[in-house]
Design a protein around this motif. Structure first.
Motif, PDB file in Angstrom:
ATOM      1  N   THR A  94     -15.412  13.053   4.675  1.00 54.38           N
ATOM      2  CA  THR A  94     -15.366  11.739   3.609  1.00 54.38           C
ATOM      3  C   THR A  94     -16.761  10.923   3.472  1.00 54.38           C
ATOM      4  N   ASP A 118     -10.195   7.871  -3.599  1.00 52.11           N
ATOM      5  CA  ASP A 118      -9.750   8.619  -3.039  1.00 52.11           C
ATOM      6  C   ASP A 118      -8.339   7.794  -2.253  1.00 52.11           C
ATOM      7  N   GLU A 141      -8.720   7.880   1.190  1.00 51.86           N
ATOM      8  CA  GLU A 141      -9.112   7.776   2.786  1.00 51.86           C
ATOM      9  C   GLU A 141      -9.803   6.997   3.348  1.00 51.86           C
TER      10      GLU A 141
END
Length: 359
Positions: A114, A102, A104
């Motif tokens: 998350t 990802d 993030e």
């Protein structure tokens, strides 16, 4: 892709759509047709434009497709897009190794969405990697992810040829971004207007002009540049194929990206590899690919702070040269080919086949 294929790995990519300026010389992606249900969902929004994050294939058809491809590892770009969810589910049910990649934070806030998502997958034995780098070393914790940085997209021999290239006079500034309001084109023009009376420079905007909306956005920027007294310093270089982008970077000295809340900006990474000095928003997801300190970032909502950062680099050629070298040394230390290859190979690929399912 370049790093994996150069090491002898087989890579296949499934996507829901392709882009006009993307580079497919290494791997030709397989465009996956949406299911009948997906086509209905994509058109349920307020716009006539299909919502591609909701594009996904039929579960049975993709199950069969994955069986035929028979990858050792399936890599999905997060699990918020429906296509990635289908790919992840098929991989899990077929007993294949699944890796979630990802954009993030390495260490998200505890009990955030998350954090919870990653912690759950960790309990299931599924690895989570992120394109972001941490601000400081240390354990990532239960809801964290291992950093897997973006690699050098260009051939090493071409990078070596650009080392030590002379600066331009006056300095050439570049912004590479889609023509969207949040990217901050207008903010950058206003910031440059602040220093234009005392500092010579030129500015190039490089993006994809593929729709009437894009063309209207560019025209609005031309008019704004005219009003700010920057018309004779501004030019556009649009719809440049990715395999030509290294030449665009090499013909400029400084890349600036004033984009707000950018999860993973790639153009600053590419520009640093190509020998440019780089300035970017301090909240950008790839901020830590660059040297630390306020000399390499700014507040994306403050044209005065952007002007401060730009003037600090281009006022003297020696400062710009040092900044360019610092950016290259930093990117070389955090995104080295060998290091990235070792990280990929921890997925358990060995010399087998790797599939990355991306949307």
């Amino acid at each position: 892709m370049r790093i994996l294929t150069s090491a002898g790995h087989h890579v296949a990519i499934d996507v829901v759509e392709t882009g006009a300026t993307e580079n497919y010389t290494l791997v030709s992606p397989n465009v996956v047709a949406p299911s009948a249900l997906s086509r209905r969902v994509m058109h349920m929004g307020p716009s006539d434009i299909p919502n591609s994050p909701f594009s996904f294939p039929g579960l049975v058809s993709y199950w069969r497709h994955l069986r035929v491809e028979n990858p050792d590892v399936v890599i999905v770009r997060g699990v918020t897009r429906w296509f990635c969810r289908v790919a992840a589910l098929c991989a899990i049910l077929q007993g294949r190794k699944l890796v979630i990649y990802d954009q993030e934070n390495v260490r998200p806030q505890a009990w955030s969405g998350t954090w919870i998502r990653r912690a759950v997958f960790r309990q299931l034995g599924i690895a989570h990697f992120t394109s972001r780098l941490p601000s400081n070393p240390g354990s990532v914790g239960a809801g964290g992810a291992m950093p897997l940085p973006f690699g050098n997209p260009f051939e090493p021999i071409r990078i070596r040829a650009l080392r030590g290239r002379p600066l331009h006079s006056p300095p050439r500034i570049l912004m590479v971004a889609k023509y969207r309001e949040r990217k901050g084109h207008s903010l950058l023009l206003r910031a440059l207007a602040v220093i234009s009376a005392s500092t010579p420079f030129s500015i190039t905007l490089c993006g994809e002009e593929a729709t009437h909306s894009d063309a209207a956005f560019c025209e609005a920027l031309r008019q704004e540049a005219q009003a700010l007294g920057l018309a004779d310093r501004l030019r556009f270089q649009n719809n440049i194929a990715h395999d030509r982008m290294i030449s665009i970077y090499a013909s400029h000295d400084l890349l600036i990206l004033p984009s707000r809340t950018e999860p993973a900006a790639v153009s600053p990474v590419e520009a640093a590899w190509a020998g440019c000095a780089v300035l970017m928003s301090r909240d950008s997801g790839t901020r830590h690919y660059l040297p630390p300190g306020s000399g390499f970032d700014f507040d994306p909502d403050d044209p005065q702070d952007i002007a401060r950062a730009v003037a600090g680099l281009i006022a003297r050629p020696e400062d710009l040269r040092l900044a360019r070298d610092a950016c290259f040394m930093r990117i070389s230390s955090v995104a080295d080919d060998d290091m990235i290859l070792r990280l990929f190979e921890t997925f358990g690929t060995g010399t087998g086949r790797t599939r990355a399912s991306m949307s």
